[in-house]
Design a protein around this motif. Structure first.
Motif, mmCIF file in Angstrom:
data_model
loop_
_atom_site.group_PDB
_atom_site.id
_atom_site.type_symbol
_atom_site.label_atom_id
_atom_site.label_comp_id
_atom_site.label_asym_id
_atom_site.label_seq_id
_atom_site.Cartn_x
_atom_site.Cartn_y
_atom_site.Cartn_z
ATOM 1 N N GLY A 12 60.474 10.666 51.013
ATOM 2 C CA GLY A 12 61.553 10.408 51.960
ATOM 3 C C GLY A 12 62.699 9.596 51.388
ATOM 4 N N ARG A 13 62.884 9.638 50.072
ATOM 5 C CA ARG A 13 63.926 8.824 49.446
ATOM 6 C C ARG A 13 65.265 9.551 49.315
ATOM 7 N N CYS A 14 65.316 10.822 49.697
ATOM 8 C CA CYS A 14 66.522 11.623 49.412
ATOM 9 C C CYS A 14 66.930 12.455 50.620
ATOM 10 N N LEU A 15 67.038 11.861 51.780
ATOM 11 C CA LEU A 15 67.226 12.631 53.001
ATOM 12 C C LEU A 15 68.594 12.483 53.637
ATOM 13 N N GLN A 16 69.514 11.772 53.004
ATOM 14 C CA GLN A 16 70.769 11.484 53.684
ATOM 15 C C GLN A 16 71.979 12.196 53.084
ATOM 16 N N LYS A 57 60.703 24.798 57.808
ATOM 17 C CA LYS A 57 59.923 23.731 58.427
ATOM 18 C C LYS A 57 60.830 22.864 59.296
ATOM 19 N N ALA A 58 60.258 22.252 60.315
ATOM 20 C CA ALA A 58 60.970 21.258 61.113
ATOM 21 C C ALA A 58 60.741 19.900 60.471
ATOM 22 N N SER A 59 61.815 19.268 60.030
ATOM 23 C CA SER A 59 61.692 18.034 59.245
ATOM 24 C C SER A 59 62.202 16.823 60.015
ATOM 25 N N TYR A 60 61.468 15.719 59.898
ATOM 26 C CA TYR A 60 61.844 14.453 60.521
ATOM 27 C C TYR A 60 61.781 13.338 59.487
ATOM 28 N N ARG A 61 62.724 12.442 59.577
ATOM 29 C CA ARG A 61 62.611 11.186 58.849
ATOM 30 C C ARG A 61 61.909 10.204 59.770
ATOM 31 N N VAL A 62 60.828 9.615 59.282
ATOM 32 C CA VAL A 62 60.031 8.688 60.093
ATOM 33 C C VAL A 62 60.138 7.295 59.484
ATOM 34 N N ASP A 63 60.648 6.347 60.266
ATOM 35 C CA ASP A 63 60.738 4.950 59.838
ATOM 36 C C ASP A 63 59.794 4.109 60.683
ATOM 37 N N MET A 64 58.908 3.353 60.022
ATOM 38 C CA MET A 64 57.950 2.505 60.731
ATOM 39 C C MET A 64 58.085 1.064 60.257
ATOM 40 N N VAL A 65 58.204 0.131 61.175
ATOM 41 C CA VAL A 65 58.224 -1.296 60.867
ATOM 42 C C VAL A 65 56.877 -1.875 61.276
ATOM 43 N N THR A 66 56.105 -2.373 60.299
ATOM 44 C CA THR A 66 54.765 -2.874 60.585
ATOM 45 C C THR A 66 54.738 -4.404 60.599
ATOM 46 N N PHE A 120 51.333 -0.495 53.883
ATOM 47 C CA PHE A 120 51.715 -1.081 55.170
ATOM 48 C C PHE A 120 51.453 -2.575 55.117
ATOM 49 N N GLU A 121 52.519 -3.357 55.221
ATOM 50 C CA GLU A 121 52.371 -4.814 55.193
ATOM 51 C C GLU A 121 53.328 -5.450 56.189
ATOM 52 N N GLN A 122 53.181 -6.744 56.357
ATOM 53 C CA GLN A 122 53.906 -7.461 57.395
ATOM 54 C C GLN A 122 55.422 -7.409 57.182
ATOM 55 N N TYR A 123 56.144 -7.112 58.280
ATOM 56 C CA TYR A 123 57.614 -7.097 58.291
ATOM 57 C C TYR A 123 58.201 -6.167 57.233
ATOM 58 N N THR A 124 57.576 -5.031 57.078
ATOM 59 C CA THR A 124 58.039 -4.068 56.073
ATOM 60 C C THR A 124 58.330 -2.731 56.735
ATOM 61 N N THR A 125 59.438 -2.108 56.325
ATOM 62 C CA THR A 125 59.777 -0.778 56.814
ATOM 63 C C THR A 125 59.257 0.274 55.838
ATOM 64 N N THR A 126 58.515 1.218 56.350
ATOM 65 C CA THR A 126 58.008 2.331 55.556
ATOM 66 C C THR A 126 58.709 3.602 56.002
ATOM 67 N N ARG A 127 59.288 4.317 55.059
ATOM 68 C CA ARG A 127 59.979 5.575 55.379
ATOM 69 C C ARG A 127 59.139 6.750 54.898
ATOM 70 N N LEU A 128 59.008 7.760 55.762
ATOM 71 C CA LEU A 128 58.228 8.944 55.453
ATOM 72 C C LEU A 128 59.051 10.198 55.744
ATOM 73 N N LEU A 129 58.698 11.290 55.077
ATOM 74 C CA LEU A 129 59.225 12.610 55.415
ATOM 75 C C LEU A 129 58.096 13.386 56.075
ATOM 76 N N ALA A 130 58.294 13.718 57.342
ATOM 77 C CA ALA A 130 57.300 14.479 58.102
ATOM 78 C C ALA A 130 57.825 15.895 58.292
ATOM 79 N N GLN A 131 57.064 16.900 57.831
ATOM 80 C CA GLN A 131 57.490 18.296 57.910
ATOM 81 C C GLN A 131 56.441 19.104 58.672
ATOM 82 N N PHE A 132 56.920 19.831 59.686
ATOM 83 C CA PHE A 132 56.034 20.564 60.583
ATOM 84 C C PHE A 132 56.297 22.056 60.462
ATOM 85 N N ASP A 133 55.230 22.851 60.570
ATOM 86 C CA ASP A 133 55.377 24.302 60.457
ATOM 87 C C ASP A 133 56.083 24.912 61.656
ATOM 88 N N GLU A 134 56.069 24.231 62.789
ATOM 89 C CA GLU A 134 56.732 24.742 63.978
ATOM 90 C C GLU A 134 57.658 23.675 64.543
#
Length: 457
Positions: A289-293, A336-345, A377-391
Motif C-alpha cells: 500500500g505504499r504506491c496508491l496516490q 478487482k475492487a481496491s481499497y486503501r485501508v488505514d488503521m490506527v492501533t 501493530f503497535e501503540q499509536y501507529t498507523t498501518t496502511r494496507l491495500l485490500a483487493q476484492f474479487d467483487e
C-alpha cells in the motif's frame, strides 16, 4: 481456460453495436495464413503478408502491396495506422485472438488496422529459426512503412502492437526507423533468447516515441525487467490467477500466463476492464500500500492499461521509465475492487499478524486475505494496507475484520483500533468509510457498520 476467456470476449463484442459487414460480397477476403503441424515439422520460409482492416471492412482483410500501399482504395494514408504483429506459432494455427483484436481496434477510432502475417517464418518447431526470422521480417515491414511515408503517411501516426516475439519484431522496426515511430505496445515480450540481449537486440524505449509494455509471464516465456517508457506488471508480472500450476494441465500450463497479456489488452479495448496501474518501485511495495496516490500524475488519475495510456504520454516521458503494478481476478472482467485501508492501533503490546476483511452488501459479500507478509501493530501507529476484492459490493453495509496472529494456542490479546478507514481507490466518487474505537481479539472476527468519515479526515 484460454478458450473460455476467448469465448467470453467474443460475447462481449457481440453486445457492441455498429459493426460493419465488410466490403461488397463480390470481393473475396484475404485471410490470415493458416498452417498445420506438418508445415512446422518441415519448416517454413519467411513470407510476410499485410492484411488491411478498417471500420468499413472489420471482418474482411485486404492484402496490401508492399511497394504501392496506396493502390488499395480502402487504405487511407491520412488516418492513423495500427500494425498487429503476432509471435512464434509452434503449431502453425492462426492466433485465436487475431480477429477480435482487429475489430476492437477498429472501434477505438477511424484508423487503418494492418495484420502483419508472418506465419510463414514464425511457424516452425525450431524456435531459433523463428527468432532469426524476426530481423528479416522487420526489414520487410520497415520498407513498407517507408513506402507509406513516401506516399504521405506520418511516422508519428504509426502504432505497432507486438505480441511475444512480435514485440521484439516491432522494436527492430522502430530501431530501423531511428525511433520515429509514434508508439510501440509490447504484450509480454518473448524471454527465451532475449534475456541477455542488449537494447539493440530487443525491444527498448528508444525504438519509438512512446513504448508501453505489459508483463504477465516473466518467469517463463516472457521477458523480465523494464523495457518501455511504462511497463505494466499484472499480478507482479509472472504467475496469473486462474492459470494451471502443474504440467498435468497440458498445453494451458505452458501458454496461459503468457497469453493472458493479450486477453487483458483485449478487455481494455472493450472498455470493460479499466485496469489501473499504480506506479511503484516494486510489486511488494505495491502490495504494502505504499504506491496508491499517484502524486506525479495529479490532477489526472493513475495511468490505465491499454490503448488509452497515450493520454499519460507526456507525463510518462517526463518521468523516464515507469513501472506500474496492478492485480486482477482470474476471469473477465479481471478488475478487482481496491481499497486503501488505514488503521490506527492503541494496543499496549507489539503484535504481528495478517489481516482478513469481508465486505457485506445485504446478503452478498466479498472477502480478501492480506497475508503476503505479517504486519506490525503497535501503540499509536498507523498501518496502511491495500485490500483487493474479487467483487465490488456497493453500498457497503457491514465490515468484518480479523487480525490473525501466528500463535493460536496461547491467550488471545486484545487489539484496540482507534480508527479504521477504507478509501475506494477505483471509485473516487464514493465516500471513504470509517469506524472509531473498536476492541477486537486476536484471531477473532469483529463486525461493524461503517460510517462516512469526518470531513477533516
Amino acid at each position: 481456460m484460454l478458450h473460455r476467456e476467448f469465448v467470453c470476449l467474443v460475447g462481449l463484442l457481440l453486445l457492441c453495436e455498429g459493426q460493419g459487414q465488410g466490403s461488397a460480397a463480390s470481393e473475396p477476403c484475404d485471410d490470415f495464413t493458416d498452417l498445420d503441424l506438418t508445415h512446422c515439422l518441415l519448416g517454413t520460409s519467411l513470407y510476410v503478408r499485410l492484411l488491411l482492416y478498417t471500420r468499413s471492412n472489420p471482418r474482411c482483410g485486404r492484402e496490401l502491396s508492399h511497394q504501392h500501399p496506396s493502390s488499395e482504395p480502402l487504405f487511407n494514408l491520412s488516418r492513423p495506422t495500427a500494425f498487429v504483429i503476432h509471435g512464434y506459432r509452434p503449431t502453425g494455427a492462426a492466433p485465436v485472438w487475431i480477429d477480435l483484436l482487429v475489430r476492437l481496434l477498429a472501434e477505438q477510432e477511424d484508423l487503418n488496422v494492418i495484420v502483419v502475417d508472418w506465419n510463414r517464418g514464425a511457424a516452425n518447431l525450431n524456435y531459433f529459426i523463428a527468432v532469426a526470422n524476426t530481423g528479416h521480417a522487420a526489414h520487410n515491414l520497415t520498407a513498407f512503412i517507408v513506402n507509406m511515408q513516401e506516399e504521405g503517411a506520418s511516422l508519428d501516426a504509426v502504432h505497432l502492437i507486438g505480441v511475444s516475439l512480435g514485440a521484439h519484431l516491432a522494436g527492430f522496426v522502430g530501431a530501423n526507423l531511428k525511433g520515429k515511430i509514434g508508439r510501440i505496445t509490447g504484450l509480454d515480450p518473448a524471454g527465451p533468447m532475449f534475456t541477455s540481449a542488449t537494447e539493440a537486440e530487443r525491444l527498448d524505449p528508444s525504438d519509438a516515441m512512446f513504448v508501453d509494455v505489459l508483463h504477465t509471464d516473466m518467469d517463463s516465456f516472457g521477458l523480465n525487467g523494464a523495457h518501455g517508457h511504462i511497463d505494466y506488471y499484472a499480478n507482479g508480472g509472472a504467475d496469473q490467477p486462474g492459470c494451471p500450476k502443474t504440467i498435468f494441465s497440458g498445453k494451458s500450463y505452458f501458454v496461459c500466463d503468457h497469453q493472458r497479456s493479450v486477453f487483458l489488452f483485449l478487455c481494455s479495448l472493450n472498455r470493460t476492464c479499466s485496469l489501473t496501474g499504480y506506479p511503484c518501485a516494486s510489486y511488494s511495495d505495491f502490495l504494502d500500500g505504499r504506491c496508491l496516490q499517484c502524486e506525479a500524475f495529479k490532477p489526472a488519475p493513475c495511468p490505465v492499461l491499454g490503448y488509452d495510456v497515450s493520454r499519460w504520454k507526456d507525463t510518462l516521458l517526463g518521468l523516464g521509465q515507469t513501472k506500474a503494478f496492478f492485480s486482477t481476478t482470474a476471469t473477465l472482467p479481471y478488475r478487482k475492487a481496491s481499497y486503501r485501508v488505514d488503521m490506527v492501533t492503541w494496543n499496549q503490546y507489539l503484535r504481528w499478524g495478517a489481516v482478513y476483511i469481508r465486505l457485506y452488501n445485504g446478503r452478498n459479500f466479498t472477502e480478501t486475505r492480506i497475508d503476503h507478509k505479517l504486519f506490525r501493530f503497535e501503540q499509536y501507529t498507523t498501518t496502511r494496507l491495500l485490500a483487493q476484492f474479487d467483487e465490488d459490493v456497493h453500498p457497503v453495509q457491514k465490515v468484518s475484520m480479523r487480525i490473525a496472529i501466528g500463535n493460536v494456542m496461547g491467550p488471545r490479546y486484545k487489539i484496540r483500533l482507534l480508527r479504521i478507514r477504507l478509501i475506494p481507490l477505483d471509485r473516487p466518487e464514493r465516500p471513504a468509510l470509517c469506524r472509531y474505537d473498536i476492541i477486537m481479539e486476536e484471531n477473532m472476527d469483529v463486525m461493524f457498520r461503517p460510517l462516512p468519515c469526518d470531513a477533516h479526515l
